[in-house]
Write an enzyme that holds these catalytic residues in place. Structure first.
Site, mmCIF file in Angstrom:
data_model
loop_
_atom_site.group_PDB
_atom_site.id
_atom_site.type_symbol
_atom_site.label_atom_id
_atom_site.label_comp_id
_atom_site.label_asym_id
_atom_site.label_seq_id
_atom_site.Cartn_x
_atom_site.Cartn_y
_atom_site.Cartn_z
ATOM 1 N N TYR A 114 14.755 30.260 7.154
ATOM 2 C CA TYR A 114 13.635 31.078 7.596
ATOM 3 C C TYR A 114 13.580 31.193 9.118
ATOM 4 O O TYR A 114 13.738 30.210 9.837
ATOM 5 C CB TYR A 114 12.325 30.494 7.093
ATOM 6 C CG TYR A 114 12.137 30.585 5.598
ATOM 7 C CD1 TYR A 114 12.200 31.807 4.943
ATOM 8 C CD2 TYR A 114 11.880 29.438 4.837
ATOM 9 C CE1 TYR A 114 12.027 31.897 3.573
ATOM 10 C CE2 TYR A 114 11.696 29.517 3.472
ATOM 11 C CZ TYR A 114 11.775 30.741 2.843
ATOM 12 O OH TYR A 114 11.602 30.822 1.490
ATOM 13 N N LYS B 276 0.843 -1.198 0.000
ATOM 14 C CA LYS B 276 0.000 0.000 0.000
ATOM 15 C C LYS B 276 0.879 1.249 0.000
ATOM 16 O O LYS B 276 2.093 1.182 0.232
ATOM 17 C CB LYS B 276 -0.910 -0.006 1.229
ATOM 18 C CG LYS B 276 -0.135 0.026 2.537
ATOM 19 C CD LYS B 276 -1.053 -0.052 3.736
ATOM 20 C CE LYS B 276 -0.230 0.001 5.021
ATOM 21 N NZ LYS B 276 -1.069 -0.007 6.215
ATOM 22 N N ARG C 82 -10.405 0.513 15.249
ATOM 23 C CA ARG C 82 -10.557 1.263 13.995
ATOM 24 C C ARG C 82 -11.538 0.498 13.112
ATOM 25 O O ARG C 82 -12.713 0.393 13.420
ATOM 26 C CB ARG C 82 -9.198 1.437 13.319
ATOM 27 C CG ARG C 82 -8.199 2.243 14.135
ATOM 28 C CD ARG C 82 -6.946 2.578 13.352
ATOM 29 N NE ARG C 82 -6.439 1.457 12.580
ATOM 30 C CZ ARG C 82 -5.268 1.445 11.952
ATOM 31 N NH1 ARG C 82 -4.495 2.520 11.978
ATOM 32 N NH2 ARG C 82 -4.864 0.388 11.282
ATOM 33 N N MET D 255 10.832 24.296 1.579
ATOM 34 C CA MET D 255 10.109 23.446 0.648
ATOM 35 C C MET D 255 11.040 22.655 -0.261
ATOM 36 O O MET D 255 10.779 21.477 -0.567
ATOM 37 C CB MET D 255 9.147 24.279 -0.213
ATOM 38 C CG MET D 255 8.305 23.438 -1.164
ATOM 39 S SD MET D 255 7.177 24.413 -2.180
ATOM 40 C CE MET D 255 6.023 24.987 -0.930
#
Length: 421
Positions: free
Chosen positions: A265, A35, A132, A312
């Protein structure tokens, strides 16, 4: 070999891990869980390698993932277990995909089977304690009875019963004993109702490694397939596993900066003295965790700290020396096998997460390159090999030998670990 950044996937490591789990789980069979695009490694390529090594089943969360495997030419049994009312049950039935059933899905699947005039293959899931998906124990007998009715009508065949362990990665906890007992009870209910089950399965990777009593007919191996440890404090080598992914890049910039230089940053990091900063062209757009404070990379066999905020597209490494050579173009290993490089677990610790997430979140923007690929087998299966690799790979030393060919970008990177298989 030319690249900016890439994830190198060692398919021989996948094969070795499968064989290791086959030895541990025997006589139970192995389901290779692919998956989330094979936990970021590439579902099609990993599935092929796993089946070559002896896995007999494939597992996915979603029907769309299972259909991708069918489109790639795989005819091995495939189970998909997570659905919504909009899931394409008709396509799954036509593609002979086993469908996990926790309750409401049974009516939808029966209706789809009636439309397709073809019986569905289903596996009933019991919630043994994870809370779940899965049928609550109080509703288990009615679900089994309804499934028997549909089977007698020829709309489906119940081929399995399964559940999922909650705390197998913490072997000392008693809840696993309780889940195994509940699972046995659920299987007995199904068999007493007349269901002739092909498979009963409960164990995930940690369960397979530590609880032989959870193996039953089939074990679902996810994280371990990719050579990673599910246990805190244990690295893959402790478990005789081989990490399959090496994430690497080339240095994009290298410069001398003065004392007290702010970095990235927010200027949350300042150099303590004159030093050399290296820029690595990967960031959270590539799946690198922005929260990975204190992470390290390997350059030239030595580890260095990631400093400042991950952006990013890039992050900064402090070499902590003002006398470094110009490293533009040098290889940077973010994580991979071997003692010199950090592991996925190291990045997970720095980011406050788990190694499942670190590999799975590597985005499609990062090309995947496959080594140890059996090109003849790939061609024989009607699938073009994604890479022509003609060299040898020494995983411990990150020596990729002679490479001839292009990279193949894997699709559907995903942003989380999902079930801890």
């Amino acid at each position: 070999m030319r690249y900016d950044r890439q994830a190198v996937i060692d398919l021989d490591a996948i094969r070795a891990n499968v064989r290791h789990f086959l030895e541990i789980a025997a006589p139970a069979r192995v389901m290779a869980v692919v998956k989330a695009d094979g936990y970021g490694h590439g579902a099609v390529e990993v599935a092929r390698a796993a089946l070559e090594a002896g896995a007999s089943w494939l597992g996915t969360a979603h029907i769309s993932e299972a259909l991708k495997l069918r489109s790639a030419g795989f005819d091995a049994p495939v189970l998909a277990w997570l659905h919504t009312p909009d899931s394409d049950f008709d396509a799954a039935i036509n593609a002979n995909v086993d469908l996990g059933i926790s309750g409401w899905e049974l009516e939808y699947v029966a209706a789809a089977a009636k439309r397709q005039e073809r019986p569905a293959r289903v596996q009933l899931k019991i919630d043994t304690g994870l809370g779940r998906n899965g049928c609550p124990p109080a509703q288990w007998e009615p679900l089994v009875s309804r499934a028997v009715e549909f089977q007698e009508e020829g709309l489906l065949r119940v081929v399995g019963v399964f559940s999922h362990l909650a705390v197998a990665d913490e072997p000392h906890r008693p809840e696993t004993d309780e889940q195994i007992d509940r699972f046995r009870e659920a299987v007995a209910v199904a068999e007493n109702a007349g269901l002739d089950l092909e498979v009963r399965h409960l164990a995930n990777t940690p369960g397979t490694l530590t609880r032989p009593d959870s193996h039953f007919d089939l074990v679902r191996v996810g994280l371990g397939l990719y050579g990673l440890s599910p246990f805190e404090g244990q690295v893959p080598e402790d478990l005789k596993l081989k990490p399959a992914m090496t994430l690497r890049a080339r240095v994009a910039n290298c410069k001398l900066v003065p004392e007290h230089q702010g970095v990235s940053y927010g200027l949350r990091y300042h150099t303590e003295e004159a030093t050399t900063l290296v820029l690595v062209p990967m960031g959270y757009g590539d799946g690198i965790p922005r929260s990975a404070n204190g992470a390290q990379v390997a350059i030239g066999g030595k580890r260095y700290d990631v400093v400042g905020r991950v952006a990013m597209d890039q992050f900064v490494v402090d070499l902590r020396t003002s006398e470094a050579e110009d490293l533009v173009g040098a290889e940077v290993i973010l994580f991979g096998p071997g003692e010199d490089a950090p592991g996925a677990e190291d990045w997970a610790a720095a980011a406050g997460t788990i190694n499942y997430e670190i590999v799975t979140r590597v985005s499609p923007r990062v090309p995947r390159v496959y080594i140890g690929q059996d090109l003849e087998t790939g061609a024989a299966a009607g699938m073009e090999p994604s890479v022509d690799f003609t060299g040898n790979y020494d995983g411990a030393n990150h020596n990729f030998g002679n490479y001839d060919g292009g990279a193949s970008a894997a699709a559907g990177g995903g942003n989380g670990a999902g079930d801890r298989e």
